[in-house]
Design an enzyme around this catalytic site. Structure first.
Site, PDB file in Angstrom:
ATOM      1  N   TYR A 266     -28.781 -71.227  11.884  1.00 35.03           N
ATOM      2  CA  TYR A 266     -29.471 -71.447  11.348  1.00 35.03           C
ATOM      3  C   TYR A 266     -30.510 -73.194  11.285  1.00 35.03           C
ATOM      4  O   TYR A 266     -31.438 -73.451  10.681  1.00 35.03           O
ATOM      5  CB  TYR A 266     -28.788 -71.938   9.845  1.00 35.03           C
ATOM      6  CG  TYR A 266     -30.149 -71.905   8.861  1.00 35.03           C
ATOM      7  CD1 TYR A 266     -29.889 -70.636   8.399  1.00 35.03           C
ATOM      8  CD2 TYR A 266     -30.284 -73.047   8.021  1.00 35.03           C
ATOM      9  CE1 TYR A 266     -30.997 -70.182   6.811  1.00 35.03           C
ATOM     10  CE2 TYR A 266     -30.919 -72.691   7.256  1.00 35.03           C
ATOM     11  CZ  TYR A 266     -31.390 -71.204   5.980  1.00 35.03           C
ATOM     12  OH  TYR A 266     -32.284 -71.285   5.685  1.00 35.03           O
TER      13      TYR A 266
ATOM     14  N   LYS B 232     -37.807 -69.372  10.475  1.00 35.57           N
ATOM     15  CA  LYS B 232     -37.323 -69.723  11.684  1.00 35.57           C
ATOM     16  C   LYS B 232     -38.959 -70.019  12.406  1.00 35.57           C
ATOM     17  O   LYS B 232     -39.011 -70.521  13.043  1.00 35.57           O
ATOM     18  CB  LYS B 232     -36.741 -68.746  12.781  1.00 35.57           C
ATOM     19  CG  LYS B 232     -35.138 -68.656  12.672  1.00 35.57           C
ATOM     20  CD  LYS B 232     -34.978 -70.020  13.328  1.00 35.57           C
ATOM     21  CE  LYS B 232     -33.444 -70.935  12.968  1.00 35.57           C
ATOM     22  NZ  LYS B 232     -33.422 -71.827  12.573  1.00 35.57           N
TER      23      LYS B 232
ATOM     24  N   HIS C  58     -30.323 -80.291   3.580  1.00 29.37           N
ATOM     25  CA  HIS C  58     -29.457 -79.670   3.179  1.00 29.37           C
ATOM     26  C   HIS C  58     -28.264 -79.360   3.610  1.00 29.37           C
ATOM     27  O   HIS C  58     -28.616 -79.574   4.845  1.00 29.37           O
ATOM     28  CB  HIS C  58     -29.911 -78.363   2.454  1.00 29.37           C
ATOM     29  CG  HIS C  58     -31.234 -78.355   1.168  1.00 29.37           C
ATOM     30  ND1 HIS C  58     -31.388 -76.910   0.767  1.00 29.37           N
ATOM     31  CD2 HIS C  58     -31.189 -78.855   0.415  1.00 29.37           C
ATOM     32  CE1 HIS C  58     -32.424 -76.891  -0.024  1.00 29.37           C
ATOM     33  NE2 HIS C  58     -32.315 -78.132  -1.120  1.00 29.37           N
TER      34      HIS C  58
ATOM     35  N   TYR D   3     -28.825 -66.810  -0.772  1.00 30.78           N
ATOM     36  CA  TYR D   3     -29.204 -65.698   0.001  1.00 30.78           C
ATOM     37  C   TYR D   3     -28.154 -64.542  -0.703  1.00 30.78           C
ATOM     38  O   TYR D   3     -27.406 -65.022  -0.233  1.00 30.78           O
ATOM     39  CB  TYR D   3     -28.717 -65.470   2.033  1.00 30.78           C
ATOM     40  CG  TYR D   3     -29.964 -66.657   2.413  1.00 30.78           C
ATOM     41  CD1 TYR D   3     -29.824 -68.391   2.564  1.00 30.78           C
ATOM     42  CD2 TYR D   3     -31.525 -65.982   2.979  1.00 30.78           C
ATOM     43  CE1 TYR D   3     -30.682 -68.528   3.374  1.00 30.78           C
ATOM     44  CE2 TYR D   3     -32.250 -66.766   4.054  1.00 30.78           C
ATOM     45  CZ  TYR D   3     -31.759 -68.088   4.087  1.00 30.78           C
ATOM     46  OH  TYR D   3     -32.967 -68.633   4.717  1.00 30.78           O
TER      47      TYR D   3
ATOM     48  N   PRO E 212     -38.579 -63.770   8.457  1.00 30.67           N
ATOM     49  CA  PRO E 212     -38.524 -64.773   7.966  1.00 30.67           C
ATOM     50  C   PRO E 212     -36.897 -65.191   7.247  1.00 30.67           C
ATOM     51  O   PRO E 212     -37.145 -66.638   6.706  1.00 30.67           O
ATOM     52  CB  PRO E 212     -39.336 -64.661   6.086  1.00 30.67           C
ATOM     53  CG  PRO E 212     -39.937 -63.508   5.829  1.00 30.67           C
ATOM     54  CD  PRO E 212     -39.365 -62.661   7.172  1.00 30.67           C
TER      55      PRO E 212
END
Ligand code: RFL
Ligand code: PHB
Length: 402
Positions: free
Chosen positions: A386, A298, A73, A201, A294
């Site tokens: 990220y 991570k 991704h 998200y 979550p």
């Protein structure tokens, strides 16, 4: 089999990866795992590998199936006010990406590779007592109820949040930081194609939602729910309806097609850190030492970062009798742990609905989202975290031997 160099408790990502790193350095280990192999291999959990985590699997020669079956991704979307805003990872991080590949697939690959070398994993053997003194040992109980002792030079407590290792440390030898969040995630695994190419998200008035995936045919979907949520109050249709509402499917947002739900569960959200991550010859790694909410994806990555530090330190010890890296283990790991807590809490606060929020707090939350999706500087910070902060090798701490 009553003596080894490193006794590893737990065959999750931390324990299995540690065993591989040690084996590569010629250090022997035995893994004891309380559950059966089937159970460990089918436990649905994390799904996002940081750039360096995926690289490490490749470097260790266990990335072959991942390269074939995973999805690379190049970004995520943050959705609020019914609009999706993309964060482009390679553009913001100098080319880095993340890899979507289920934790249980990583675990399967690591187990298969270890068993292929003939090295032991003792399934259905639960550690019941740990001696972290000068002559370390663990006691474990096998499936038939038999008790055994395993002596070792060191013990690695990789047995997750509810394991025995942290419990074996006297409470006055550690400081525990514990922060429980006032909500949870209801997660499903479903036979339906991903809602979009990349993870979304969602910040919505009714609460957070996350659309993720495991493959081109399997979706992993989450919605924020109550801490004490009862699954029986969530028949499938209610879950799909809530997802559509939060995604804004009827308002021009992405649509989610209901499919067969393969698995349903509620995940509590908490931050937890145990400091130090060491007691005598017992070293904690992964969830046994820390938990992150979550939202930043991570937990598994942090578990793997810990054991990289531990493996380097053990290698220095066995090669040169060097203890400086072992002594620095906890401090080295905790620097990354706290930065990762910070990021996970940042993502959590930015994306969830908080009952206690005033209209002012809500506007500040939306302004944060507006900022991070419109400022290249802010977006680069999110992207850097990220895809994973750079792994800081501790090799530089090694004394130069004369
Ligand atoms: P694990 O995976 O819990 O493994 C510990 C192992 O130890 C065994 N055990 C024992 N064995 C012997 N004797 C005893 N007394 C024992 N007690 C326990 C257990 O059976 C188990 O096999 O810990 P580890 O290796 O530290 O790995 C940590 C990760 O599992 C965890 O951080 C992640 O799953 C967190 N997480 C995520 N992490 C990510 O990096 N990316 C994600 O996208 C992500 N998403 C998630 C997540 C966790 C979730 N849940 C369910 C908590 C999403 C969810 C929903
Ligand atoms: C998942 O796919 O399970 C997942 C993805 C991203 C997260 C958490 C979980 O932040």
């Amino acid at each position: 089999m009553s003596r080894t160099q490193v006794a590893i408790i737990g065959a999750g990502p931390a324990g299995l990866m540690l065993a591989h790193l040690l084996q590569r350095a010629g250090i022997e280990s035995v893994i004891v795992e309380s559950r059966a192999r089937d159970y460990v291999e089918s436990r649905v959990r994390a799904g996002v590998l940081e750039y360096d985590t995926a690289e490490l699997l490749n470097d260790l020669g266990v990335g072959e199936r991942m390269r074939r079956e995973s999805l690379v991704h190049r970004g995520i979307a943050l959705r609020f006010n019914d609009r999706s805003n993309r964060i482009d990872f390679p553009d913001l991080t100098g080319g880095k990406t993340v890899t979507v590949y289920g934790q249980q697939e990583v675990v399967k690959d690591l187990i298969a590779a270890r068993l292929a070398t003939g090295a032991p994993i003792l399934f259905e053997c639960a550690a019941t007592a740990i001696d972290a003194g000068d002559e370390p040992s663990i006691t474990y109980r096998d499936a038939a109820g038999g008790e055994h002792t395993l002596d070792a030079d060191f013990i690695a407590g990789c047995d997750g949040f509810h394991g025995a290792a942290r419990e074996a440390i006297p409470p006055d030898a550690i400081t525990v930081y514990d922060h429980t969040l006032p909500f949870a995630w209801l997660g499903i695994l479903a036979e339906t194609p991903p809602v979009s190419e990349e993870l979304i998200y969602v910040n919505h008035e009714r609460g957070f939602a996350l659309v993720s995936m495991r493959s081109r045919t399997i979706s992993r979907l989450y919605i924020q729910c109550r801490n004490d949520e009862r699954l029986e109050l969530w028949p499938d249709e209610r879950i799909w309806g809530e997802l559509r509402e939060r995604l804004g499917s009827d308002r021009g947002g992405p649509d989610v097609h209901s499919g067969k739900i393969l698995q349903k569960g509620v995940t509590p959200m908490r931050s937890f850190v145990c400091d130090p991550m060491r007691y005598g010859r017992l070293f904690l790694a992964g969830d046994s030492a820390h938990i992150v909410p979550p939202t930043g994806a991570k937990g598994m990555n942090l578990a793997i970062a810990d054991v990289r530090v531990l493996a380097e330190a053990l290698e220095a010890y066995y090669e040169h009798g060097e203890t400086a890296l072992l002594d620095a283990y906890s401090q080295t790991c905790l620097r990354r742990v706290w930065k990762t807590q910070r990021f996970s809490i940042y993502m959590t606060r930015m994306l969830h609905r908080f009952e206690e929020h005033t209209p002012f707090d809500r506007r500040i939350q939306l302004a944060e989202l507006d900022y991070v999706t419109s400022s290249r500087t802010a977006a680069a910070s999110l992207a850097e975290n990220y895809v994973g902060l750079p792994f800081e090798s501790t090799a530089g701490l090694r004394k130069v031997r004369t």
